[in-house]
Design an enzyme around this catalytic site. Structure first.
Site, PDB file in Angstrom:
ATOM      1  N   LYS A 188      56.176 -24.905  15.717  1.00 56.83           N
ATOM      2  CA  LYS A 188      57.126 -24.112  16.490  1.00 56.83           C
ATOM      3  C   LYS A 188      57.500 -22.810  15.797  1.00 56.83           C
ATOM      4  O   LYS A 188      57.827 -21.820  16.445  1.00 56.83           O
ATOM      5  CB  LYS A 188      58.392 -24.925  16.764  1.00 56.83           C
ATOM      6  CG  LYS A 188      58.174 -26.134  17.667  1.00 56.83           C
ATOM      7  CD  LYS A 188      57.851 -25.712  19.087  1.00 56.83           C
ATOM      8  CE  LYS A 188      57.788 -26.903  20.041  1.00 56.83           C
ATOM      9  NZ  LYS A 188      57.267 -26.497  21.370  1.00 56.83           N
TER      10      LYS A 188
ATOM     11  N   GLU B 177      66.094 -23.373  23.838  1.00 57.42           N
ATOM     12  CA  GLU B 177      66.220 -24.789  24.153  1.00 57.42           C
ATOM     13  C   GLU B 177      65.471 -25.553  23.070  1.00 57.42           C
ATOM     14  O   GLU B 177      64.631 -24.985  22.385  1.00 57.42           O
ATOM     15  CB  GLU B 177      65.577 -25.083  25.520  1.00 57.42           C
ATOM     16  CG  GLU B 177      64.049 -25.264  25.485  1.00 57.42           C
ATOM     17  CD  GLU B 177      63.278 -24.033  25.040  1.00 57.42           C
ATOM     18  OE1 GLU B 177      63.815 -22.922  25.171  1.00 57.42           O
ATOM     19  OE2 GLU B 177      62.134 -24.169  24.550  1.00 57.42           O
TER      20      GLU B 177
ATOM     21  N   SER C 285      50.798 -31.361  14.537  1.00 55.80           N
ATOM     22  CA  SER C 285      51.700 -30.255  14.893  1.00 55.80           C
ATOM     23  C   SER C 285      53.033 -30.283  14.160  1.00 55.80           C
ATOM     24  O   SER C 285      53.692 -29.255  14.053  1.00 55.80           O
ATOM     25  CB  SER C 285      51.939 -30.255  16.400  1.00 55.80           C
ATOM     26  OG  SER C 285      52.390 -31.534  16.817  1.00 55.80           O
TER      27      SER C 285
END
Lengths: 401, 254
Positions: free
Chosen positions: A89, A111, A374
């Site tokens: 992210k 969010e 990830s």
């Protein structure tokens, strides 16, 4: 076939901009600002140095030899879990935060589902001196407690959203509602490859660094391309990031959706949804006959979402990417295997991709696959410990009989 | 096909009266009360807007969101709303306009034809901006319905011109950036924005978001052709004083 967004922000029939008129001018400005920044060497240089020095790129491509042997093939892990803040992210968060600053926006809203995008955004904002507010479903606040604390320590305001399903979907609703109340001052830093144009394109471009590195690292090491690349899909940002540079290659691509605890309770938007509009884009959507969005369940909060990025919808329809399902149970067992055999605690989201790799190598012995690892699993300890305790109690009960 | 909304605004224009457009959440607060409220509101309205509840609204403020969520839990659907209107909407009632999200439009079979059959004269689809609206606009036009366009304070002048040029029925002018909901007085910049938009088009302009009392209508009536009142009416329904509010609003519209 490469599927890229046209100027209209379409991926075949999917994508577009389905938002209240109040947001349209902001989206048009954002599109122009991103195009200009992406062509600007100064911006690209600053992004590259931020990725190197703050994020810790390039991340390693790790050959998981022991686990690969157990599973019957060669397993390579793209170690996004080793980035600063612990998940892919951050690649998107630092890129969009730099873009927001360049656009003169001082206030960021975001969010978060698993909390990884929230933590990444909070870190990027702290570093650039931007004000940051993160919306997070109340259920996710409970099950990803450590990330809530991290966001607060990084100076972000965390808003727990009590309404409806209390997960990622509700957090996006609230973030958009905040943004619509002051689109001139506020930058909405969307964390997945979803939402109205240009977000799916911006997020893909910023996450493509994963696939560009992985492709280069793999070919340098192995002298050829991998047989398959596997990634989990919620909104689909880590998947599109690693897939994008392989789209024109003869490499099998697999996106793995979360099946939850039973087929009808999962978050398998591409498998069980139908085209519709959610959060500003045309894409596959989990919905009932009247077009009401249905609830989802997954042990992995980052996959617990009834929508999916529009480019994934197009890649499903074209057949270029195959979308598969792994359940809470298979993901958890893959989580434990990687932890014990390779000494790596993966995020529960990434564990879905691992579970599919195990299945794929079982059916295709000897193949070489890359799994996008990830994120790291530290954030999941509360829910894994609760689950392990529950199982131990259950097994204890069996032994007593 | 001549559109019913155009005829209604043409008639109002001749009398100099402003259009009162009350907004009701379909099926709210209960089936019985909705029928009663529907009749009362129809008697005071020039155009009546009915919101079809949606699970994940983006433009609704807290009041309408809570009402929609309650209606959804009570089992309100598009089909049931059509059935209620067939049975309980007065034959001489004003033109109806549905507010509905685009996902619900896509999910509904023969939506535009069914709207026409139930005397729905127009649609407001708040998440369908001008650029994406071409197909639905054409369908509406063919069926004699009006697809109402929205203009916001953030809309640029060139964009507002484009939107106004394609507008059908009336233009929904969003008074302030944000979600729906009752607010205080309108700021000078809101008046300037309405006046500026007035200069761009001859289409009827109806102001919505934050219109909660007669004083708001009197403040803005010089610049607009109609007023949409939603959250304040929902609150009044909760308190059983909808008739009182509608009478005051009606009087302010002249």
């Amino acid at each position: 076939m490469t599927v890229t967004a046209e100027r209209s922000g379409r991926f075949g029939a999917y994508g577009g901009r389905y938002v209240p008129e109040t947001l349209m001018t902001s989206l048009i400005e954002l599109e122009a600002a991103f195009e200009a920044a992406w062509k600007d060497n100064t911006f690209r240089t600053e992004l590259a140095s931020t990725l190197a020095d703050f994020v810790g790129r390039p991340t390693p491509l790790y050959a998981a030899l022991r686990l690969g042997r157990d599973w019957g093939g060669q397993l390579f892990l793209k170690r996004e879990d080793l980035t600063h803040t612990g998940a892919h992210k951050i690649n998107n968060a630092v890129g969009q935060a730099l873009l927001a600053r360049r656009m003169g926006k001082r206030r960021i809203v975001a969010e978060t589902g698993a909390g990884q995008h929230g933590v990444a955004t909070a870190a990027a904002c702290a570093r650039l001196g931007l004000q940051c507010r993160v919306y997070m479903g109340a259920l996710d606040c409970e099950r990803q407690r450590p990330n809530v604390e991290r966001m607060k320590l990084l100076g972000a305001e965390v808003f727990s959203c009590e309404g409806g399903t209390r997960n990622l979907k509700v957090a996006i609703n609230e973030a958009i509602r905040d943004w619509v109340s002051g689109p001139d001052e506020t930058y909405y830093l969307l964390g997945s490859a979803v939402g109205p144009h240009p977000y799916p394109t911006i997020v893909r471009e910023l996450q493509s660094v994963i696939g560009i590195e992985a492709r280069e690292q793999f070919t340098r090491r192995e002298g050829r391309l991998p047989d398959a690349v596997i990634a989990c899909v919620g909104g689909g940002s880590n998947a599109i990031g690693i897939f994008a540079p392989f789209l024109d290659d003869p490499v099998a691509l697999f996106g793995v959706e979360a099946g939850g605890d039973s087929p009808e309770h999962g978050s398998c938007t591409l498998a069980h949804g139908r085209p519709g509009v959610l959060h500003g884009a045309m894409s596959y959507v989990l919905q009932d006959a009247d077009g009401q969005i249905t609830g989802t369940h997954s042990i992995a909060p980052g996959l617990d979402y009834p929508g999916v990025g529009p480019q994934h919808s197009a890649l499903k329809d074209s057949g270029r990417v195959t979308y598969a399902i792994e359940t809470d149970e298979t993901a958890l067992s893959a989580f434990h295997e990687l932890s014990r055999v390779e000494g790596i605690l993966p995020a529960l989201e990434s564990s879905h991709a691992l579970a599919f790799a195990r299945r794929y190598l079982g059916e295709n012995p000897g193949r070489r696959v890359i799994v996008n690892l990830s994120g790291r699993g530290d954030k999941d300890l509360p829910s894994i410990m609760a689950r392990t305790k529950g199982q131990a109690a259950l097994e204890g009960g069996h032994h007593a009989r | 096909m001549p559109a019913e909304l155009d005829a209604r605004f043409a008639a109002l224009g001749m009398t100099g009266r402003k259009a009162l457009i009350p907004f009701l959440v379909a099926g709210y607060p209960t089936r019985e009360r909705f029928r009663e409220v529907l009749r009362t509101t129809a008697a005071h309205a020039d155009v009546l807007e009915i919101g079809i509840p949606f699970s994940d609204p983006l433009a609704d403020g807290p009041t309408i969101q809570a009402a929609s969520s309650k209606a959804l839990s009570a089992g309100v659907t598009l089909d049931r709303t059509f059935a209620e209107l067939r049975e309980h909407f007065p034959k001489d009632g004003p033109p109806l306009v549905f507010m509905i999200t685009y996902n619900q439009v896509l999910a509904a079979r023969d939506f535009v034809a069914r709207c026409r059959d139930h005397r729905v004269a127009g649609l407001i689809v708040p998440d369908l901006p001008f650029e994406e609206a071409g197909e639905l606009r054409a369908q509406c036009q063919a069926a004699g319905l009006s697809l109402v366009s929205m203009i916001a304070p953030t809309t640029s002048e060139s964009r507002a011109r484009q939107i106004a040029a394609a507008a059908q029925g009336f233009i929904y002018l969003i008074s302030v950036a944000g979600t729906t909901g009752a607010r205080g007085e309108f700021a000078a910049e809101t008046l300037a924005y309405i006046r500026k938009t007035r200069a761009l088009t001859d289409n009827p302009l109806c102001v919505g978001f934050g219109i909660s009392k007669a004083a708001h209508i009197r403040q803005l009536r010089e610049y607009a052709d109609g007023f949409i009142v939603g959250s304040a009416l929902v609150n009044a329904i909760d308190e059983g004083r909808e008739r009182e509010l509608l009478t005051q609003l009606r009087a302010a519209c002249g």
